[in-house]
Design a protein around this motif. Structure first.
Motif, PDB file in Angstrom:
ATOM      1  N   SER A   1      -8.680  -2.540  -0.893  1.00 24.40           N
ATOM      2  CA  SER A   1      -8.551  -1.498  -1.918  1.00 24.40           C
ATOM      3  C   SER A   1      -9.620  -0.420  -1.743  1.00 24.40           C
ATOM      4  CB  SER A   1      -8.600  -2.092  -3.325  1.00 24.40           C
ATOM      5  OG  SER A   1      -9.820  -2.746  -3.565  1.00 24.40           O
ATOM      6  N   THR A   2     -10.822  -0.811  -1.370  1.00 24.37           N
ATOM      7  CA  THR A   2     -11.876   0.180  -1.118  1.00 24.37           C
ATOM      8  C   THR A   2     -11.531   1.024   0.097  1.00 24.37           C
ATOM      9  OG1 THR A   2     -13.538  -1.276  -2.102  1.00 24.37           O
ATOM     10  CG2 THR A   2     -14.345   0.487  -0.676  1.00 24.37           C
ATOM     11  N   ALA A   3     -11.025   0.397   1.160  1.00 25.53           N
ATOM     12  CA  ALA A   3     -10.609   1.132   2.352  1.00 25.53           C
ATOM     13  C   ALA A   3      -9.470   2.098   2.031  1.00 25.53           C
ATOM     14  CB  ALA A   3     -10.195   0.163   3.449  1.00 25.53           C
ATOM     15  N   ALA A   4      -8.559   1.694   1.162  1.00 26.13           N
ATOM     16  CA  ALA A   4      -7.458   2.573   0.769  1.00 26.13           C
ATOM     17  C   ALA A   4      -7.967   3.791   0.007  1.00 26.13           C
ATOM     18  CB  ALA A   4      -6.441   1.804  -0.075  1.00 26.13           C
ATOM     19  N   VAL A   5      -8.923   3.580  -0.883  1.00 33.86           N
ATOM     20  CA  VAL A   5      -9.509   4.702  -1.624  1.00 33.86           C
ATOM     21  C   VAL A   5     -10.213   5.655  -0.662  1.00 33.86           C
ATOM     22  CG1 VAL A   5     -11.279   5.342  -3.310  1.00 33.86           C
ATOM     23  CG2 VAL A   5      -9.707   3.461  -3.803  1.00 33.86           C
ATOM     24  N   ILE A   6     -10.948   5.106   0.285  1.00 34.75           N
ATOM     25  CA  ILE A   6     -11.625   5.928   1.291  1.00 34.75           C
ATOM     26  C   ILE A   6     -10.594   6.724   2.086  1.00 34.75           C
ATOM     27  CG2 ILE A   6     -12.970   5.817   3.439  1.00 34.75           C
ATOM     28  CD1 ILE A   6     -14.447   3.367   2.122  1.00 34.75           C
ATOM     29  N   ALA A   7      -9.492   6.082   2.461  1.00 28.31           N
ATOM     30  CA  ALA A   7      -8.437   6.763   3.220  1.00 28.31           C
ATOM     31  C   ALA A   7      -7.798   7.889   2.416  1.00 28.31           C
ATOM     32  CB  ALA A   7      -7.373   5.759   3.650  1.00 28.31           C
ATOM     33  N   ILE A   8      -7.611   7.678   1.144  1.00 30.65           N
ATOM     34  CA  ILE A   8      -7.035   8.713   0.284  1.00 30.65           C
ATOM     35  C   ILE A   8      -8.006   9.875   0.138  1.00 30.65           C
ATOM     36  CG2 ILE A   8      -6.331   9.240  -2.085  1.00 30.65           C
ATOM     37  CD1 ILE A   8      -5.236   6.288  -2.157  1.00 30.65           C
ATOM     38  N   ARG A   9      -9.253   9.567  -0.134  1.00 30.03           N
ATOM     39  CA  ARG A   9     -10.252  10.632  -0.326  1.00 30.03           C
ATOM     40  C   ARG A   9     -10.476  11.457   0.934  1.00 30.03           C
ATOM     41  NH1 ARG A   9     -14.691   7.418  -4.019  1.00 30.03           N
ATOM     42  NH2 ARG A   9     -13.506   7.550  -5.955  1.00 30.03           N
ATOM     43  N   SER A  10     -10.382  10.815   2.096  1.00 30.96           N
ATOM     44  CA  SER A  10     -10.601  11.544   3.352  1.00 30.96           C
ATOM     45  C   SER A  10      -9.365  12.323   3.777  1.00 30.96           C
ATOM     46  CB  SER A  10     -10.994  10.573   4.471  1.00 30.96           C
ATOM     47  OG  SER A  10      -9.871   9.806   4.885  1.00 30.96           O
ATOM     48  N   GLY A  11      -8.220  11.970   3.207  1.00 28.67           N
ATOM     49  CA  GLY A  11      -6.973  12.623   3.569  1.00 28.67           C
ATOM     50  C   GLY A  11      -6.270  11.962   4.744  1.00 28.67           C
ATOM     51  N   SER A  12      -6.861  10.924   5.314  1.00 32.27           N
ATOM     52  CA  SER A  12      -6.229  10.259   6.463  1.00 32.27           C
ATOM     53  C   SER A  12      -5.006   9.452   6.052  1.00 32.27           C
ATOM     54  CB  SER A  12      -7.225   9.354   7.187  1.00 32.27           C
ATOM     55  OG  SER A  12      -7.479   8.175   6.445  1.00 32.27           O
ATOM     56  N   GLU A  13      -5.030   8.913   4.835  1.00 30.36           N
ATOM     57  CA  GLU A  13      -3.917   8.109   4.312  1.00 30.36           C
ATOM     58  C   GLU A  13      -3.554   6.954   5.248  1.00 30.36           C
ATOM     59  OE1 GLU A  13      -2.059   8.427   1.346  1.00 30.36           O
ATOM     60  OE2 GLU A  13      -3.395  10.007   0.642  1.00 30.36           O
TER      61      GLU A  13
ATOM     62  N   ARG B   1       0.504   7.825   5.409  1.00 28.96           N
ATOM     63  CA  ARG B   1       0.455   7.740   6.871  1.00 28.96           C
ATOM     64  C   ARG B   1       0.023   6.363   7.366  1.00 28.96           C
ATOM     65  NH1 ARG B   1      -2.497  12.546   5.799  1.00 28.96           N
ATOM     66  NH2 ARG B   1      -1.104  14.300   5.787  1.00 28.96           N
ATOM     67  N   LEU B   2       0.215   5.341   6.563  1.00 32.46           N
ATOM     68  CA  LEU B   2      -0.197   3.997   6.959  1.00 32.46           C
ATOM     69  C   LEU B   2       0.606   3.558   8.176  1.00 32.46           C
ATOM     70  CD1 LEU B   2      -2.074   1.630   6.188  1.00 32.46           C
ATOM     71  CD2 LEU B   2      -0.117   0.650   4.991  1.00 32.46           C
ATOM     72  N   GLU B   3      -0.098   3.294   9.265  1.00 33.48           N
ATOM     73  CA  GLU B   3       0.558   2.868  10.499  1.00 33.48           C
ATOM     74  C   GLU B   3       1.043   1.424  10.370  1.00 33.48           C
ATOM     75  OE1 GLU B   3      -2.143   3.512  13.730  1.00 33.48           O
ATOM     76  OE2 GLU B   3      -2.284   5.658  13.313  1.00 33.48           O
ATOM     77  N   GLU B   4       2.080   1.113  11.100  1.00 30.11           N
ATOM     78  CA  GLU B   4       2.607  -0.242  11.109  1.00 30.11           C
ATOM     79  C   GLU B   4       1.523  -1.195  11.622  1.00 30.11           C
ATOM     80  OE1 GLU B   4       6.338  -2.721  13.006  1.00 30.11           O
ATOM     81  OE2 GLU B   4       6.357  -0.541  13.048  1.00 30.11           O
ATOM     82  N   ASN B   5       1.366  -2.310  10.951  1.00 32.91           N
ATOM     83  CA  ASN B   5       0.360  -3.330  11.293  1.00 32.91           C
ATOM     84  C   ASN B   5      -1.081  -2.802  11.216  1.00 32.91           C
ATOM     85  OD1 ASN B   5       2.389  -5.290  11.873  1.00 32.91           O
ATOM     86  ND2 ASN B   5       2.688  -4.307  13.847  1.00 32.91           N
TER      87      ASN B   5
ATOM     88  N   LEU C   1       0.836  -1.196   0.000  1.00 30.76           N
ATOM     89  CA  LEU C   1       0.000   0.000   0.000  1.00 30.76           C
ATOM     90  C   LEU C   1       0.871   1.245   0.000  1.00 30.76           C
ATOM     91  CD1 LEU C   1      -2.791  -1.023   2.516  1.00 30.76           C
ATOM     92  CD2 LEU C   1      -3.070  -0.578   0.074  1.00 30.76           C
ATOM     93  N   SER C   2       0.494   2.204  -0.810  1.00 28.31           N
ATOM     94  CA  SER C   2       1.271   3.446  -0.918  1.00 28.31           C
ATOM     95  C   SER C   2       0.546   4.596  -0.224  1.00 28.31           C
ATOM     96  CB  SER C   2       1.505   3.787  -2.388  1.00 28.31           C
ATOM     97  OG  SER C   2       2.270   2.786  -3.001  1.00 28.31           O
TER      98      SER C   2
END
Length: 74
Positions: free
Chosen positions: A46-58, A17-21, A13-14
């Motif tokens: 992949s859906t969760a990653a898109v949501i994270a990108i769109r929300s800015g939380s990364e 701000r992806l936290e370890e584990n 995952l790119s």
């Protein structure tokens, strides 16, 4: 085995701000909601990653996992 699969997803995952584990700590929930099926797991992540990108939380937390599974009807 399932945790190793999650660790592989985490490594690929790119998200900035992806936290370890981030995924591994939710292994039981992800397994339960996807039935352990790789295809369903890939869709949720992949859906969760898109949501994270769109929300800015990364980052993928239970908030993104819940939103992804709700969106996918799981």
């Amino acid at each position: 085995m399932f945790r190793r699969v999650l660790a592989s997803f985490e490594a690929d995952l790119s998200l900035y701000r992806l936290e370890e584990n981030a995924l591994s700590q939710h292994a039981a929930v992800l397994h339960q909601r996807t039935g352990g099926y790789f295809k369903a797991l890939a869709y949720v992540i992949s859906t969760a990653a898109v949501i994270a990108i769109r929300s800015g939380s990364e980052n993928i937390t239970m908030k993104e996992i819940n939103a992804a599974t709700a969106q996918l009807g799981l």
